[in-house]
Design a protein around this motif. Sequence first.
Motif, mmCIF file in Angstrom:
data_model
loop_
_atom_site.group_PDB
_atom_site.id
_atom_site.type_symbol
_atom_site.label_atom_id
_atom_site.label_comp_id
_atom_site.label_asym_id
_atom_site.label_seq_id
_atom_site.Cartn_x
_atom_site.Cartn_y
_atom_site.Cartn_z
ATOM 1 N N ILE A 428 0.857 -1.182 0.000
ATOM 2 C CA ILE A 428 0.000 0.000 0.000
ATOM 3 C C ILE A 428 0.895 1.235 0.000
ATOM 4 N N PRO A 429 0.706 2.162 -0.940
ATOM 5 C CA PRO A 429 1.591 3.335 -1.057
ATOM 6 C C PRO A 429 1.638 4.154 0.228
ATOM 7 N N SER A 430 2.758 4.793 0.475
ATOM 8 C CA SER A 430 2.917 5.603 1.686
ATOM 9 C C SER A 430 1.913 6.744 1.745
ATOM 10 N N SER A 431 1.454 7.203 0.567
ATOM 11 C CA SER A 431 0.459 8.283 0.545
ATOM 12 C C SER A 431 -0.880 7.848 1.102
ATOM 13 N N LEU A 432 -1.086 6.533 1.210
ATOM 14 C CA LEU A 432 -2.340 6.004 1.748
ATOM 15 C C LEU A 432 -2.164 5.445 3.158
ATOM 16 N N ILE A 433 -1.091 5.829 3.818
ATOM 17 C CA ILE A 433 -0.862 5.463 5.225
ATOM 18 C C ILE A 433 -0.904 6.750 6.022
ATOM 19 N N ARG A 434 -1.874 6.894 6.923
ATOM 20 C CA ARG A 434 -2.115 8.192 7.541
ATOM 21 C C ARG A 434 -2.753 8.039 8.910
ATOM 22 N N SER A 435 -2.712 9.122 9.693
ATOM 23 C CA SER A 435 -3.412 9.148 10.973
ATOM 24 C C SER A 435 -4.876 9.468 10.735
ATOM 25 N N ASN A 436 -5.738 8.993 11.650
ATOM 26 C CA ASN A 436 -7.171 9.204 11.516
ATOM 27 C C ASN A 436 -7.812 9.175 12.889
ATOM 28 N N ASN A 437 -8.722 10.105 13.128
ATOM 29 C CA ASN A 437 -9.312 10.198 14.461
ATOM 30 C C ASN A 437 -10.281 9.056 14.767
ATOM 31 N N GLN A 438 -10.653 8.253 13.743
ATOM 32 C CA GLN A 438 -11.552 7.127 13.970
ATOM 33 C C GLN A 438 -10.801 5.842 14.331
ATOM 34 N N ALA A 439 -9.485 5.859 14.208
ATOM 35 C CA ALA A 439 -8.710 4.632 14.412
ATOM 36 C C ALA A 439 -8.332 4.436 15.880
ATOM 37 N N PHE A 440 -8.431 3.194 16.343
ATOM 38 C CA PHE A 440 -7.999 2.828 17.691
ATOM 39 C C PHE A 440 -6.742 1.966 17.658
ATOM 40 N N TYR A 441 -6.520 1.303 16.534
ATOM 41 C CA TYR A 441 -5.341 0.452 16.328
ATOM 42 C C TYR A 441 -4.752 0.801 14.961
ATOM 43 N N PRO A 442 -3.514 0.380 14.697
ATOM 44 C CA PRO A 442 -3.067 0.422 13.298
ATOM 45 C C PRO A 442 -3.991 -0.502 12.515
#
Length: 466
Positions: A428-442
């Motif tokens: 998965i490209p690095s541009s699609l790896i990001r922080s998100n306020n809905q995430a609790f885990y990687p």
Amino acid sequence: MKRYKSILTVVAIAILGIAAGAGIKVYSILHTKSADILDAIESSIDSGSAQYAELKEQGRFNILIMGEDDVEGSRRSDTVLFATVDIDDKNMRILSLPRDTRVQIPGHGVQKLNHAFAYGGPDLLKATVEKYLGQPILYYVVIDYNSFPAVVDILGGVEINVEKRMRYVDRAGKLDINIQPGLQTMDGKTALHYVRFRKDALGDIGRVHRQQQFIKALLKKVYDPRILPKIPELTAQMMKLFKTDISPALAIQLAGFAQNELGRERIFFSTLHGQAATVNNLSYWIGDTKAANEFLNAPLEMLISGDVAENRNTNNFAGLSLSYSSAADENGNGKASGTEKKPGQVMKKDELLDLVRSMPESIAVLNGSGKAGLSGEIATRLQKIGIEVVMSANAKHFDYKSSNIVYPINAKPEVVETAKILGKLLDIPSSLIRSNNQAFYPSVIIGHDNQKLMSRIDKLIEISTQ
């Protein structure tokens, strides 16, 4: 509307916040958490308003940016930008609205968009754009063109590649534009001529395109840390350039947000798609508001990956693409950066096992495609190569065209490292790896490209059992 308060905001957010964040006394405000910014805005607006609802439900708000010009004693706004600031998903989207856009102006009937400012100033233009796009506007910013050149000169000019010679003389208006083609560093006067010029076959649409190119060049300049010593002088000039109803404290908080959370690849531009038309002997731009709202409302990962579908009938004008692009895309004629994906690379068994063993945290699998049972199916496959999956569930929506990886905001380094390793494993490209306020885990969010993802994981399983 509240009285004008001359402070820094929006474009100034980029200039002052990004360049000066580490060195000024408002350090603590510049490092305010996103949730605190939302709380501050919520407490200052009517809880029953559409603006409040959008802020509460989506974590974002809208700003109308107007360029004010004095032509032969008449104040007008030929530059209109609709900006969405998304605090939750950490991005900004800027939609240029051509001056000749055919709109309904409250109390004045169907007119060209820029007439609204002449009739009723920022208030009426704001009300007109709200009605036209169906989007609530919380704040406004007016940019004074008279102070524009001084800001560019303080920055040391901006570098722009001029596509063709720009020549226009208006002796009555005391305007003489003569810009040669090629890559060049423009001073303030030349930059103002560049963004004003519209005397070619593309007319106002060409000018809108050049304005976006200028803003991109400006953002590139202000991300340069060498701007820091110029902050005092720059700030004084900015005070003359901007008028807004954003409070000074909030402007500083937003400056911190821009500095800490927004890279150029997360600032997106688009022009209102549409077609030129003549109605009752008057030339208009007939805008495609459906396409505009798709750009403004599309999930971030779709913008980053280039998966937003566009109407081919309205996204091109006389050979000029109106497709969206990011501030990091300096050509500005294609889709946002990140649309080109590297082909998957097959790794050896030792490399695969070493990567899996080096993952310090467990992960979650979220179904963003809507296909029933997919998150559990992917989770089972990942467990076969030794990845610990602690949760499988649905994502917040099913519109993810491309699979991507998210991790919590302000995550500890181990969590971020796990997300990056997972991205490498799943190609998965690095541009699609990001922080998100809905995430609790990687977490891996499964998109509509799930067959590709499944094939990748099956290949990893095959390698791991060799």
